[in-house]
Design an enzyme around this catalytic site. Structure first.
Site, mmCIF file in Angstrom:
data_model
loop_
_atom_site.group_PDB
_atom_site.id
_atom_site.type_symbol
_atom_site.label_atom_id
_atom_site.label_comp_id
_atom_site.label_asym_id
_atom_site.label_seq_id
_atom_site.Cartn_x
_atom_site.Cartn_y
_atom_site.Cartn_z
ATOM 1 N N ASP A 18 0.828 -1.205 0.000
ATOM 2 C CA ASP A 18 0.000 0.000 0.000
ATOM 3 C C ASP A 18 0.865 1.258 0.000
ATOM 4 O OD1 ASP A 18 -2.332 1.482 0.070
ATOM 5 O OD2 ASP A 18 -2.564 1.341 2.244
ATOM 6 N N ARG A 22 0.483 7.650 -2.786
ATOM 7 C CA ARG A 22 0.910 8.677 -1.837
ATOM 8 C C ARG A 22 2.414 8.933 -1.926
ATOM 9 N NH1 ARG A 22 -1.874 5.957 3.128
ATOM 10 N NH2 ARG A 22 -2.082 4.304 1.566
ATOM 11 N N HIS A 35 3.576 3.397 -8.839
ATOM 12 C CA HIS A 35 3.348 1.977 -9.151
ATOM 13 C C HIS A 35 4.594 1.347 -9.773
ATOM 14 C CE1 HIS A 35 -0.751 2.351 -7.955
ATOM 15 N NE2 HIS A 35 -1.112 3.120 -8.972
ATOM 16 N N TRP A 67 -10.894 -2.224 -9.595
ATOM 17 C CA TRP A 67 -11.518 -1.871 -10.870
ATOM 18 C C TRP A 67 -12.264 -0.546 -10.780
ATOM 19 C CZ3 TRP A 67 -9.733 -4.630 -14.734
ATOM 20 C CH2 TRP A 67 -9.355 -5.968 -14.517
ATOM 21 N N LEU A 129 11.002 -20.928 -3.279
ATOM 22 C CA LEU A 129 9.930 -20.030 -2.857
ATOM 23 C C LEU A 129 8.708 -20.171 -3.763
ATOM 24 C CD1 LEU A 129 8.985 -17.435 -1.209
ATOM 25 C CD2 LEU A 129 9.984 -16.125 -3.104
#
Length: 247
Positions: A18, A22, A35, A67, A129
């Site tokens: 998150d 910002r 992003h 969306w 992983l």
């Protein structure tokens, strides 16, 4: 990261990534730049998870609610996902990373679906992983789909209603076969799950950190693992029962 033993490591860490927007806003940049920097944080985190021997890393990449964002931003996010898979799939495969995708795929465009399938099939036999990508994922939808699947089998007489147990629901979730997360991390200082792994988080430890996701790096990741290892996990029992409950 401090000295650790294999038994003290979490098996599964999940992250709500998150704060990209910002992060960009603080720097006077368009949201897409946040992003894009967030994708670099993904790469660094995957490498760090592999370094410490983590078995499962789940990343909340795109929620079923995303969306609702502006079309331009949704397209940017989808473009970044495509670019990540096309650019990084070969390297992840080389590093013996298995990719698994959770979320509702029925409404996805064919090109996205094809890329997700390719990533899973290419890496399906890898044994290091497991990178779980939560894409078009919403936990309530996941639970509803699992419940509907069980209801259909009850209606068809394939199973008795008494067979609808917590284990039966778990087996029909998108995460079937994946252990519940030991630790859930959320960046940006927000302290909520936002419809992420609601069923699976029953006994997860939570860590909310102030850093925006683009600033998340291996040092932050290892610090989170260190903090997890100080937690006293009881799984609803007494201290002398922890070893049995967590086995």
């Amino acid at each position: 990261m401090s000295d650790i033993t294999r038994s003290s490591l979490p098996e599964h860490v999940a992250i709500i990534m998150d704060g990209n927007g910002r992060w960009a806003k603080q720097r006077g940049l368009p949201r897409i730049m946040g992003h894009r920097r967030g994708v670099e944080a993904v790469r660094e985190t995957v490498r760090a998870a592999g370094e410490c021997g983590l078995k499962y890393l789940t990343l909340f990449a795109f929620s079923s609610e995303n969306w609702r964002r502006p079309v331009s931003e949704v397209n940017d996010l989808l473009g970044l996902l495509k670019a990540f898979i096309r650019r990084d799939l070969a390297d992840l495969h080389k590093e013996n990373v298995r990719i698994r995708v959770i979320g509702d795929r029925d409404s996805l465009n064919d090109d996205i679906s094809a890329l997700l399938i390719e990533a899973e099939q290419t890496t399906r036999d890898n044994t290091a992983l497991t990178l779980v990508i939560a894409f078009n994922y919403g936990s309530r939808d996941e639970i509803a789909r699992a419940a509907a699947s069980l209801a259909r089998d009850v209606a068809l007489g394939k199973i008795d209603v008494s067979a609808v147990t917590p284990d039966a629901i778990t087996a029909r979730l998108d995460t079937a076969g994946i252990p519940d997360p030991d630790l859930i991390i959320r960046t940006s200082g927000e302290e909520r799950l936002s419809n992420f792994l609601l069923w699976q988080a029953a006994y997860s430890e939570f860590l909310f950190i102030p850093d925006y996701w683009p600033d998340f790096d291996r040092k932050t990741f290892f610090s989170a693992i260190d903090q997890y290892m100080t937690r006293d996990r009881r799984f609803g029992g007494l201290p002398d029962q922890v070893a049995v409950a967590g086995a």
